[in-house]
Design a protein around this motif. Structure first.
Motif, short mmCIF file in Angstrom:
data_model
loop_
_atom_site.label_atom_id
_atom_site.label_comp_id
_atom_site.label_asym_id
_atom_site.label_seq_id
_atom_site.Cartn_x
_atom_site.Cartn_y
_atom_site.Cartn_z
N GLY A 126 -22.09 17.56 -18.49
CA GLY A 126 -22.71 16.37 -17.94
C GLY A 126 -23.43 16.56 -16.62
O GLY A 126 -24.27 15.73 -16.25
N ASP A 131 -21.28 5.21 -21.17
CA ASP A 131 -22.54 5.95 -21.11
C ASP A 131 -23.64 5.03 -20.62
O ASP A 131 -23.97 4.03 -21.29
CB ASP A 131 -22.92 6.49 -22.50
CG ASP A 131 -21.81 7.31 -23.12
OD1 ASP A 131 -21.32 8.22 -22.45
OD2 ASP A 131 -21.43 7.03 -24.28
N ARG A 163 -30.97 8.58 -24.45
CA ARG A 163 -29.96 8.31 -23.43
C ARG A 163 -30.51 8.25 -22.01
O ARG A 163 -29.79 7.82 -21.10
CB ARG A 163 -28.88 9.40 -23.48
CG ARG A 163 -28.28 9.64 -24.86
CD ARG A 163 -27.10 8.77 -25.15
NE ARG A 163 -26.53 9.09 -26.45
CZ ARG A 163 -25.66 10.07 -26.67
NH1 ARG A 163 -25.23 10.82 -25.68
NH2 ARG A 163 -25.20 10.30 -27.89
N SER A 201 -27.03 9.48 -17.53
CA SER A 201 -25.71 9.53 -18.15
C SER A 201 -24.89 10.67 -17.57
O SER A 201 -25.40 11.53 -16.85
CB SER A 201 -25.84 9.69 -19.66
OG SER A 201 -24.59 9.55 -20.28
N TYR A 203 -21.84 11.50 -19.75
CA TYR A 203 -21.03 11.89 -20.90
C TYR A 203 -21.87 12.21 -22.14
O TYR A 203 -23.01 11.78 -22.26
CB TYR A 203 -20.02 10.79 -21.21
CG TYR A 203 -19.18 10.43 -20.01
CD1 TYR A 203 -18.30 11.36 -19.46
CD2 TYR A 203 -19.30 9.19 -19.40
CE1 TYR A 203 -17.55 11.05 -18.34
CE2 TYR A 203 -18.53 8.87 -18.27
CZ TYR A 203 -17.67 9.81 -17.75
OH TYR A 203 -16.92 9.51 -16.63
N HIS A 204 -21.28 12.97 -23.03
CA HIS A 204 -21.85 13.30 -24.34
C HIS A 204 -23.19 14.02 -24.25
O HIS A 204 -24.11 13.75 -25.02
CB HIS A 204 -21.97 12.03 -25.19
CG HIS A 204 -20.66 11.40 -25.52
ND1 HIS A 204 -19.84 11.86 -26.52
CD2 HIS A 204 -20.00 10.36 -24.94
CE1 HIS A 204 -18.73 11.13 -26.57
NE2 HIS A 204 -18.80 10.22 -25.61
#
Length: 423
Positions: free
Chosen positions: A158, A281, A395, A399, A401-402
């Motif tokens: 991240g 997120d 996204r 962000s 995360y992920h």
């Protein structure tokens, strides 16, 4: 199997790229001894001349002193205190799919509690017919299961949403590990207490100073969640949740509650003070996604990498790495040496298991020219690991995360490897 007389095998064994044994044999005994190491052939090494320690000199056992650099590491500036911080698995030093218990990354919110298992209890209450309190001895009487699964922090990678930042694979991808977990299925315990028809969620709580809690859908709890007391054949290490933790296969690491002490069954997720803040997120329009549980397909090349450069010069190497997916099994991994313009299929190393690390490899005959190494994983659900450009279109840049996008290592002509980011 390759025949000993296979011409390609003979070329491989006699190639100067192998170095070591080939060079010593070619140089002759005199030149080898001139290197100043009396333990080299044809001499008898010193460790063959004396007795070593006995069988009970080290009752538990430790890694060799020569492997002292294979350790977890943290990033001091990442958090204010170590009690609420993370360290990273040395992926570049590991083989196979099982992460040694002492090398699994740690993420804490209130430090590691020192729990006496004789005084530890698991409470299950809420929308149940028979609220119960279990001792550790009680739990170990239930039918047990053992499963091999990865566990990944959703913040893995991240720090690189806006660009390449970390100087090695341990820090860019080291918030993941894979272990064999043993315990009792949560569905077995929920059957014991009797779940009411109106129930749809559970709240899991840990016994650390943060009283870490997370809401989890009941459907997942009744599917494959394990209440674990062992990891890699021994009791769970304190930093990984001793004496009891949840294992939620394929989902965000933060819902895998450590030091598990309580499960509350309810009809909706918890949004009030009974649950600590969820991981969310942040999207480009300012809204935030929550309950993004699944860790989507990801992969990374672990050799070569910044910690493992091509230090022997031109010649034969093997590109190696790991892939994983919270949706299921890894079906395919492609590798590019030119930044994604061309791809070749890597060999998957068995076993290939669901929601588990999978090893891949591909031979490389390096001619000394620069490389842009990438890996791209696909799982058996049809999901394909995206580029960073494709991920950002959905996204944005803000962000944490992920971040599971394709990662790039740049190999320089001198063999050194750098972390770069290309669209």
């Amino acid at each position: 199997m390759t025949s000993p007389n296979d011409p390609s095998r003979r070329r491989f064994l006699t190639s100067s790229a192998i170095g070591g044994l080939t060079l010593v044999a070619g140089a002759g005994v005199g030149e080898a001894m001139a290197a100043g190491d009396d333990n080299l052939p044809p001499n008898v090494p010193e460790w063959m001349k004396t007795l070593g320690p006995g069988v009970t000199a080290n009752p538990y056992g430790n890694p060799s002193a020569y492997e002292k650099n294979t350790i977890r590491r943290n990033v001091p500036w990442l958090t204010a205190t170590e009690e609420s911080s993370i360290n990273f698995t040395p992926l570049h030093e590991l083989d196979g799919i099982i992460t040694p218990s002492g090398l699994c990354f740690e993420r804490h919110h209130g430090g590691v509690p020192d729990i006496d298992p004789e005084q530890h209890r698991l409470m299950i209450h809420g929308l149940v017919d028979r609220p119960l309190i279990f001792t550790m001895a009680d739990l170990m009487r239930f039918p047990s299961v053992s499963r091999i699964h990865f566990l990944e922090c959703p913040a893995n990678g991240g720090m690189e949403w806006k660009g390449a930042q970390m100087a090695g694979v341990q820090f860019s991808h080291g918030m993941v590990h894979c272990c064999e977990w043993t315990g009792v299925k949560l569905s077995t315990l929920l059957a014991e207490v009797g779940v009411k028809k109106s129930a749809k969620w559970i709240l899991a709580e840990g016994a650390d100073a943060a009283a870490m809690t997370r809401s989890i859908p009941l459907a997942k709890a009744m599917d494959d969640i394990i209440v674990c007391y062992s990891q890699n054949g021994e009791r769970i290490r304190p930093e990984n949740g001793y004496p009891l933790r949840l294992l939620v296969p394929g989902w965000e690491g933060n819902v895998n509650i450590k030091w598990l002490r309580r499960i509350k069954v309810g009809d909706q997720p918890w949004h009030h003070r009974e649950e600590t803040s969820k991981y969310t997120d942040l999207m480009p329009d300012g809204k935030a996604r929550q309950f993004t549980f699944v860790q989507e397909a990801n992969s990374v090349i672990t050799s070569p990498c910044p910690e493992k450069p091509l230090k022997h010069g031109k010649g034969f190497y093997e590109i190696r790495g790991i892939a994983w997916s919270g949706y299921g099994r890894i079906k395919k991994v492609d590798i590019s040496t030119d930044g994604g313009m061309n791809w070749r299929s890597a060999e998957l190393q068995g076993p290939v298991l669901s929601r588990c690390l999978t090893r891949f490899r591909l031979p490389l005959q390096w001619d000394g020219r620069p490389l842009l190494l990438q890996s791209r994983a696909a799982d058996d659900s049809g999901y394909v690991q995206p580029s960073i450009e494709a991920l950002r279109k959905v996204r944005g840049f803000n962000s944490i995360y992920h971040k599971n996008s394709i990662h790039t290592w740049r190999v320089r002509p001198d063999g050194e490897v750098e972390n770069v980011q290309i669209a």
